[in-house]
Design a protein around this motif. Structure first.
Motif, PDB file in Angstrom:
ATOM      1  N   LEU A  20       1.731  62.447  65.228  1.00 27.46           N
ATOM      2  CA  LEU A  20       2.456  61.044  65.510  1.00 27.46           C
ATOM      3  C   LEU A  20       3.527  60.669  67.129  1.00 27.46           C
ATOM      4  O   LEU A  20       3.791  59.845  67.669  1.00 27.46           O
ATOM      5  CB  LEU A  20       3.645  60.246  64.767  1.00 27.46           C
ATOM      6  CG  LEU A  20       3.112  60.039  63.320  1.00 27.46           C
ATOM      7  CD1 LEU A  20       4.252  59.766  62.491  1.00 27.46           C
ATOM      8  CD2 LEU A  20       2.035  58.951  63.174  1.00 27.46           C
ATOM      9  N   PHE A  52      -3.647  53.024  65.087  1.00 27.23           N
ATOM     10  CA  PHE A  52      -3.066  53.384  64.771  1.00 27.23           C
ATOM     11  C   PHE A  52      -1.148  51.858  66.165  1.00 27.23           C
ATOM     12  O   PHE A  52      -2.718  50.803  66.054  1.00 27.23           O
ATOM     13  CB  PHE A  52      -2.656  54.427  66.057  1.00 27.23           C
ATOM     14  CG  PHE A  52      -3.323  56.253  66.205  1.00 27.23           C
ATOM     15  CD1 PHE A  52      -2.339  56.279  64.855  1.00 27.23           C
ATOM     16  CD2 PHE A  52      -4.070  55.941  65.997  1.00 27.23           C
ATOM     17  CE1 PHE A  52      -2.248  57.752  65.156  1.00 27.23           C
ATOM     18  CE2 PHE A  52      -4.721  57.188  65.282  1.00 27.23           C
ATOM     19  CZ  PHE A  52      -3.384  58.289  65.043  1.00 27.23           C
ATOM     20  N   HIS A  55       3.748  51.758  69.459  1.00 26.02           N
ATOM     21  CA  HIS A  55       5.202  51.332  69.412  1.00 26.02           C
ATOM     22  C   HIS A  55       5.933  51.467  70.726  1.00 26.02           C
ATOM     23  O   HIS A  55       4.768  52.302  71.172  1.00 26.02           O
ATOM     24  CB  HIS A  55       6.330  51.943  68.449  1.00 26.02           C
ATOM     25  CG  HIS A  55       5.736  51.369  67.083  1.00 26.02           C
ATOM     26  ND1 HIS A  55       6.061  50.334  66.896  1.00 26.02           N
ATOM     27  CD2 HIS A  55       5.241  52.445  66.107  1.00 26.02           C
ATOM     28  CE1 HIS A  55       5.572  49.904  65.815  1.00 26.02           C
ATOM     29  NE2 HIS A  55       4.604  51.265  64.952  1.00 26.02           N
ATOM     30  N   SER A  58       6.692  55.339  70.504  1.00 23.26           N
ATOM     31  CA  SER A  58       6.572  55.831  69.192  1.00 23.26           C
ATOM     32  C   SER A  58       4.778  55.353  68.460  1.00 23.26           C
ATOM     33  O   SER A  58       4.893  54.192  69.067  1.00 23.26           O
ATOM     34  CB  SER A  58       7.474  56.207  68.066  1.00 23.26           C
ATOM     35  OG  SER A  58       7.764  54.828  67.521  1.00 23.26           O
ATOM     36  N   SER A  60       2.857  54.670  64.658  1.00 29.32           N
ATOM     37  CA  SER A  60       3.001  54.782  63.578  1.00 29.32           C
ATOM     38  C   SER A  60       1.376  54.322  62.753  1.00 29.32           C
ATOM     39  O   SER A  60       0.148  54.098  64.169  1.00 29.32           O
ATOM     40  CB  SER A  60       3.426  53.590  62.732  1.00 29.32           C
ATOM     41  OG  SER A  60       3.626  52.627  62.966  1.00 29.32           O
ATOM     42  N   LEU A  61       0.918  55.056  61.692  1.00 28.93           N
ATOM     43  CA  LEU A  61      -0.292  54.353  61.234  1.00 28.93           C
ATOM     44  C   LEU A  61      -0.643  53.019  60.867  1.00 28.93           C
ATOM     45  O   LEU A  61      -0.038  53.109  60.011  1.00 28.93           O
ATOM     46  CB  LEU A  61      -0.876  55.430  59.832  1.00 28.93           C
ATOM     47  CG  LEU A  61      -1.597  57.047  60.938  1.00 28.93           C
ATOM     48  CD1 LEU A  61      -1.582  57.946  59.458  1.00 28.93           C
ATOM     49  CD2 LEU A  61      -2.740  57.011  61.227  1.00 28.93           C
ATOM     50  N   THR A  62      -2.121  52.243  60.912  1.00 33.32           N
ATOM     51  CA  THR A  62      -1.427  50.830  60.839  1.00 33.32           C
ATOM     52  C   THR A  62      -2.645  51.240  58.772  1.00 33.32           C
ATOM     53  O   THR A  62      -2.809  52.928  58.835  1.00 33.32           O
ATOM     54  CB  THR A  62      -3.099  50.546  60.878  1.00 33.32           C
ATOM     55  OG1 THR A  62      -4.611  51.816  61.236  1.00 33.32           O
ATOM     56  CG2 THR A  62      -2.913  50.167  62.398  1.00 33.32           C
ATOM     57  N   GLN A  66      -3.746  54.824  57.283  1.00 34.64           N
ATOM     58  CA  GLN A  66      -2.976  56.046  56.152  1.00 34.64           C
ATOM     59  C   GLN A  66      -4.331  55.551  55.185  1.00 34.64           C
ATOM     60  O   GLN A  66      -4.636  56.827  54.759  1.00 34.64           O
ATOM     61  CB  GLN A  66      -2.013  55.191  55.811  1.00 34.64           C
ATOM     62  CG  GLN A  66      -0.922  55.132  56.699  1.00 34.64           C
ATOM     63  CD  GLN A  66       0.483  54.076  56.198  1.00 34.64           C
ATOM     64  OE1 GLN A  66      -0.154  52.854  55.442  1.00 34.64           O
ATOM     65  NE2 GLN A  66       1.358  54.476  56.967  1.00 34.64           N
TER      66      GLN A  66
END
Length: 291
Positions: A20, A52, A55, A58, A60-62, A66
């Protein structure tokens, strides 16, 4: 198969999804954060879906990312298992060393038996590079390059100062008493080097003499040295490449200093294995540090 994205894009996705972090993925793969970001963007464009959520500090996966990640993990696992099954476990532990054929033949080959005695468990994979574009941060743990040592993102150690000297078969060298005697002979040219015969002849005080010589050009220095050893002409060679050869003689004392030299190179951001680190240290000890 034509719809499958390039492997480097898939590697970038797998590493970024696992960590990540584009920065951590780049460090793991030996490329920049920007390179990872570009590959992910190209991958998303190819697939037509975002993978992705970016942010401020950071990732995160969409949902699509995922859902796709298990398939990617399974594919890399199967690829690793298949590689080990066909090629053996040594493929996981070998150290890839990339350089030009002339360095392999004249500098590495005389040293490799000593290396094998000193580190018998290191499995080395030699890869040839002919042109500058053949080099790069991906696909090799260590490289030996020729140039100024100013490659971005690379750690570079000089093998020592370099001079270009004329070389030929010993029987031909006996006929050459001064650079002027090159007139009427064949000058062997290796393409791709910044310094060649015109610069050497000018430094030796016989500027323009190449107009009185025959010329034969090759796209690599291995061939010019092979031709020179057979009496087909006179080649320019880097002094470093001649120490282990008894089939070539240097007819004149003048050597042209080059502002380029050979360098031991590795990506500065890559986490390397123990074997690669041992090979790096051993090759570093072989440098001509007196220059």
């Amino acid at each position: 198969m034509s719809q499958l994205p390039p492997l480097s894009w898939l590697q970038a996705f797998e590493a970024a999804a696992r960590t990540l972090s584009f920065t951590a993925a780049g460090r793991e793969l030996g490329v920049t954060q920007a390179a990872i970001s570009q590959r992910i963007r190209l991958l998303e464009d190819r697939l037509g879906h975002k993978l992705f959520v970016r942010h401020p500090r950071s990732l995160s996966l969409t949902p699509a990312g995922q859902a796709w990640l298990p398939s990617i993990n399974d594919a890399f696992t199967r690829l690793g298992e298949g590689t080990a099954e066909v090629f053996g476990s040594a493929a996981d532990h070998s150290v890839t060393l990339r350089t030009t054929p002339v360095i392999q033949q004249n500098w590495l080959a005389p040293r490799l038996p000593r290396l094998q005695r000193a580190h018998p468990l290191i499995a080395i994979r030699l890869v040839s590079a002919i042109w500058p574009d053949d080099f790069g941060p991906e696909g090799a743990d260590i490289e030996i390059r020729y140039g100024h040592g100013d490659w971005s993102g690379m750690e570079a150690l000089s093998l020592g100062a370099e001079w270009l000297v004329p070389v030929c078969a010993p029987s031909l060298a006996a006929q050459l008493n001064s650079p002027r005697d090159l007139a009427g002979h064949t000058l062997l040219h290796a393409l791709g080097f910044g310094v060649g015969w015109p610069a050497w002849l000018e430094g030796a005080g016989v500027s323009g003499l190449e107009a009185e010589c025959r010329a034969l050009s090759c796209d690599n220095q291995v061939m010019t040295l092979a031709l020179a050893s057979q009496g087909a002409g006179i080649a320019l060679a880097h002094r470093r490449l001649l120490a282990e050869r008894d089939d070539l003689a240097i007819p004149f004392g003048y050597g042209l200093a080059s502002d380029e030299r050979f360098w031991l190179v590795r990506p500065s951001r890559r986490n390397i294995g123990e074997d690669a680190e041992q090979l790096w240290r051993w090759l570093s000890a072989e440098r001509d540090v007196s220059d």
